[in-house]
Write a protein that holds these residues in place. Structure first.
Motif, short mmCIF file in Angstrom:
data_model
loop_
_atom_site.label_atom_id
_atom_site.label_comp_id
_atom_site.label_asym_id
_atom_site.label_seq_id
_atom_site.Cartn_x
_atom_site.Cartn_y
_atom_site.Cartn_z
N GLY A 1 55.49 8.88 -33.85
CA GLY A 1 55.29 8.57 -35.25
C GLY A 1 56.17 9.41 -36.14
N CYS B 1 49.97 13.61 -32.13
CA CYS B 1 51.12 12.91 -32.68
C CYS B 1 51.31 13.26 -34.15
CB CYS B 1 50.95 11.40 -32.50
SG CYS B 1 52.41 10.45 -32.94
N VAL B 2 50.22 13.21 -34.90
CA VAL B 2 50.28 13.56 -36.32
C VAL B 2 50.64 15.03 -36.50
CG1 VAL B 2 48.97 13.74 -38.47
CG2 VAL B 2 48.64 11.77 -36.97
N ASP C 1 52.78 5.21 -37.25
CA ASP C 1 52.82 5.44 -35.81
C ASP C 1 53.51 4.29 -35.09
OD1 ASP C 1 51.01 3.35 -35.84
OD2 ASP C 1 49.30 4.54 -35.18
N LEU D 1 47.56 6.94 -43.44
CA LEU D 1 48.18 6.13 -42.39
C LEU D 1 48.44 4.75 -43.00
CD1 LEU D 1 49.06 5.62 -39.47
CD2 LEU D 1 46.65 5.17 -38.90
N GLY E 1 46.34 10.99 -30.51
CA GLY E 1 46.84 10.61 -31.83
C GLY E 1 46.85 11.79 -32.78
N VAL F 1 45.03 9.01 -34.35
CA VAL F 1 46.05 9.13 -35.40
C VAL F 1 45.37 9.23 -36.76
CG1 VAL F 1 47.98 8.01 -36.55
CG2 VAL F 1 47.79 7.88 -34.05
N CYS G 1 45.46 12.25 -39.55
CA CYS G 1 45.85 12.03 -40.94
C CYS G 1 44.80 12.57 -41.89
CB CYS G 1 46.10 10.55 -41.20
SG CYS G 1 47.61 9.90 -40.46
#
Length: 345
Positions: A159, A88-89, A108, A138, A85, A127, A131
């Protein structure tokens, strides 16, 4: 939602109660990302956010979207779900900061073969951590169960983020000139690109990813799963301390693709390869895969996750600002008046 349940839907492979349980488990992680601008909690149809535009003459929104890619297969194999996660961010906010924009919020999307609430909560915890590192909230997301189209253990994580910058402060390379200094921001590893090649070279489906590798100081699986560095706060600090004329996020395409993206025509980057602090994982990958140096620099970050192009006069200020935020930044080249977009010495 307590009374929401469909027996027919469950027989088709989707138990909506698992989704509700996942939301309960992730709530504490999501809420720790909330900033004063967040107006809504979990459970609504849309995330509400009131941006702080104080001091901005002409606010501009900057958006970015991305996913983890096939790196998530490593997470599946070693059953560690709380770090991808962050990747992803990072892949979204690191792009946004290249324009000088401060990320405000993130959403996401998780597609999963079978909704395992604890697995989903771990994915979201990563995630949320990303953040927090980026200083954004988020404010929403979606978990979609895909029985019949994905295996029960499979998942995909993606995301997007939205940031804000005053129009007059957008980093657009208009001020870039010959003599500007190219500063490297070290990466934590492979980050989140080139994993189709990584998986092939290391034969991850059959390899022992829990084997300790002395050169790496950790197991191969840990090295391959090392989260992408998030550069938002260091770059914001450098923007305050120096004249930043360009920023490149070194993702897919490596040096050859990404550095020229931040440089205008008529100028080119000269990179001194001897100054690059290449990480051991890249030496191992190159040797084991018999990959040419050209292909390595055209696919991977080689230890440099981001570069900032700064005026020669303020380069020391930028480096000091990066170091004050924990980034051991260093010079790797300069901008030249040249039609060659990038050259290596």
């Amino acid at each position: 939602m307590e009374n929401s349940y469909s027996e027919a839907y469950a027989k088709a492979g989707v138990d909506i109660r698992a989704g509700y349980e996942g939301v309960k488990l992730m709530k504490k992680d999501v809420e720790r990302t909330f900033t004063p601008e967040v107006l809504s909690g979990l459970g609504g149809f849309g995330g509400l956010y009131a941006p702080n535009m104080t001091g901005m003459k002409e606010p501009v929104f900057v958006s970015g979207t991305d996913g983890v890619g096939t790196k998530q297969r490593i997470a599946q194999i070693i059953e560690k779900y709380d770090t991808v996660g962050i990747d992803c961010v990072a892949m979204c906010v690191n792009d946004i900061i290249c324009a000088g924009a401060r990320p405000m919020f993130f959403l996401d999307y998780i597609a999963i073969g079978k909704n395992d609430p604890e697995k989903v909560a771990k994915l979201v915890s990563g995630v949320a951590e990303g953040c927090v590192q980026a200083g954004c909230a988020l404010i929403g997301g979606e978990t979609a169960e895909h029985p019949g189209t994905m295996t029960a253990d499979d998942f995909d994580l993606a995301g997007f983020s939205v940031g804000i910058v005053d129009k007059e402060k957008i980093i657009d390379n208009n001020s870039m000139k010959a003599g500007d200094v190219i500063i490297a921001l070290p990466s934590t590893g492979i980050h989140s690109n080139g994993y189709s090649l990584v998986r092939k070279v290391f034969d991850v489906e059959n390899a022992d990813l829990n084997q300790y590798v002395a050169e790496l100081g950790k197991t191969l699986g840990e090295a391959l799963l090392e989260p992408t560095k998030i550069y938002v706060k260091p770059v914001l600090a450098a923007l305050e301390a120096s004249e930043v004329h360009g920023i490149s996020h070194i993702t897919g395409g490596g040096f050859y693709e990404n550095i020229p993206r931040s440089i205008p025509k008529g100028l080119g980057a000269r990179i001194d390869k001897t100054k690059i602090r290449k990480l051991p994982i890249f030496d191992i990958l190159q040797k084991k895969g018999e990959i040419s140096e050209r292909d390595m620099f055209n696919t991977y970050n080689m230890g440099v996750g981001m570069v900032a192009i700064v005026s020669e006069e303020t380069a020391d200020n930028a480096i000091n600002a990066f170091k004050a935020t924990g980034i051991d930044a260093y010079t790797i080249g300069e901008v030249l008046a040249s039609e060659d977009r990038i050259t290596f010495d």
